[in-house]
Scaffold this active site. Structure first.
Site, PDB file in Angstrom:
ATOM      1  N   CYS A 138      44.239  43.212  39.099  1.00 12.01           N
ATOM      2  CA  CYS A 138      43.789  44.395  38.352  1.00 12.01           C
ATOM      3  C   CYS A 138      42.346  44.745  38.759  1.00 12.01           C
ATOM      4  CB  CYS A 138      43.955  44.113  36.861  1.00 12.01           C
ATOM      5  SG  CYS A 138      43.771  45.538  35.814  1.00 12.01           S
ATOM      6  N   GLN A 139      41.450  44.877  37.797  1.00 11.95           N
ATOM      7  CA  GLN A 139      40.062  45.206  38.136  1.00 11.95           C
ATOM      8  C   GLN A 139      39.441  44.090  38.983  1.00 11.95           C
ATOM      9  OE1 GLN A 139      37.427  44.963  34.826  1.00 11.95           O
ATOM     10  NE2 GLN A 139      36.091  46.609  35.546  1.00 11.95           N
TER      11      GLN A 139
END
Lengths: 245, 181
Positions: A138-139
């Site tokens: 994800c991030q």
């Protein structure tokens, strides 16, 4: 026919509520690990290898700031971490902790060239290798891409999962919305943007499925069973798995 | 998406806003006079901030209501089509059809630039409103009571961040020099 289905659904709901009234014990992130490095709120965890001679190149998992690191280790029998360990990898993960007011001035440089770089150096020191594998989720994947671009001499392999990289796109709802949001104003007001605010945005991407269908689906998975211990255990397991998320 | 009857709600609200801006709004925007001029101006600013938020909120509400109506219309159509082809839709089928239709219709609306721009405006006005309230709270309650304000805490946090950064940089420099030796 409809009446019978209604009665059956009510029974399921009743069984589900009975379990919720006495919620079963459950835990997340159960794979054993040691803390090997801390810096401010960041903690670097090392999972205890399950094989005698793990693969020499260690893996550092970098997760997102907006979620918890144990997402990859929610269930003991369905854990990405456990699978990696069983496959013979030496696994490390960064737990970013919970941000507070003092973190509002942290920049991308602090995360990428500060915390991640220090974590990588620590792993290099322990393994005696010059390069490691970065697995960004994800991030954390976005951070990992930045890190690999800045420090290619320390990265043997880069793996990213669900990582946003190209932001100049209209393929996702969040991409479209972000272009109309005055992010600076939001950050100026909150400092640390609250999780509930972000969660509200994520829920809006598909409100009916995420706010209604998800819960109806849970009760739909409950089985109607009277005096059947195995069935009750299955129901408990269904509720436990739901609560883990 | 087809036109819905909620467009009249929107028209009514637009008219209300225009009337407000041409009457009360002008009084509120008037420069303040007298010894408490600064305070009055700040208080009056609160009116415009609230009206802006209210206007954005009403816009969004009217849009959401239109989408709900559209989803309901589509569901009715699908149910009618279903009745012809497959007469025995049970509760579960109806529920699935409902969720599917509402989900599709809302997604379609949320993908539109119209929704994005509306949401952007609403968020922006909400932030202005909350910021104004915080400033008022700090100025009228916290400061007179000699209590720490968010602004002051932020200043301390900034200082702390800067000090930590300096310490980290110095530690790295010392470590590098020690390694060179």
């Amino acid at each position: 026919m409809n009446g019978l289905i209604l009665i059956e659904d009510f029974e399921k709901f009743k069984h589900g509520m009975e379990i919720f009234l006495m919620p079963p014990d459950f835990s997340v992130g159960t794979t054993p690990s040691d803390i090997i490095y801390t810096e401010d709120k960041m903690t670097l965890l090392h999972y205890i290898p399950t094989v005698e001679k793990p693969h020499p190149v260690p893996i550092l998992i970098v997760y997102a700031l907006v979620n918890r690191y144990y997402i990859l280790d929610l269930q003991p029998d369905k854990s990405v971490i456990k699978k990696l360990l069983d496959e013979g990898f030496d696994v490390y993960i960064i737990d970013w902790g919970y941000p507070s007011g003092s973190d509002r001035y942290l920049t991308l440089d602090d995360y990428v060239n500060g915390y991640i770089n220090n974590a990588v150096d620590k792993i290099k020191e322990r393994s005696g290798l010059d390069k490691i594998t970065l697995l960004g989720v994800c991030q954390g994947g976005t951070f990992s891409v930045m890190y690999a671009a800045q420090h290619p001499e320390k990265v043997e392999n880069l793996v990213t999962l669900v990582a946003p990289v190209n932001f100049d796109s209209d393929t996702g709802l969040l991409h479209i919305w972000a272009k109309s949001l005055d992010v600076d104003k939001i950050v100026d007001y909150y400092g640390i943007v609250p999780g509930d605010f972000l969660n509200g945005g994520f829920l809006l991407t598909d409100p009916f499925r995420l706010m209604i269908d998800k819960y109806v689906g849970l009760f739909d998975r409950i089985e109607s069973c009277q005096d059947d211990t195995e069935c009750q255990l299955r129901n408990e397991e269904t509720i436990k798995n739901f609560l883990r998320i | 998406m087809e036109k819905s009857s909620f467009e009249s709600t929107q028209e009514f609200f637009d008219l209300w806003l225009k009337t407000y801006e041409a009457t009360t709004g002008r009084i509120v925007e008037m420069p303040a006079l007298g010894p408490a001029r600064e305070k009055s101006e700040k208080l009056m600013k609160g009116f415009s901030t609230s009206v802006n938020l209210y206007a954005a909120w009403m816009d969004s509400t009217a849009n959401f209501q239109s989408v709900f109506l559209e989803a309901m219309r589509r569901l009715r159509e699908k149910m009618a089509a279903g009745k012809e082809g497959e007469p025995n839709l049970d509760n579960k089928d109806l529920y699935k059809l409902g969720i599917e239709t509402y989900s599709e219709t809302f997604k379609e609306f949320m993908k539109s630039g119209h929704f994005a721009s509306d949401m952007g405006k609403l968020n922006s006005h909400l932030m202005d409103f909350q910021k104004y309230n915080r400033e008022m709270l700090e100025e009228n309650y916290l400061k007179p009571m000699n209590l720490p304000t968010k602004t002051e805490i932020d200043e301390i946090n900034k200082e702390l961040y800067s000090l930590k950064k300096t310490v980290k940089e110095l530690t790295t420099q010392i470590k590098t020099q020690e390694e060179k030796k």
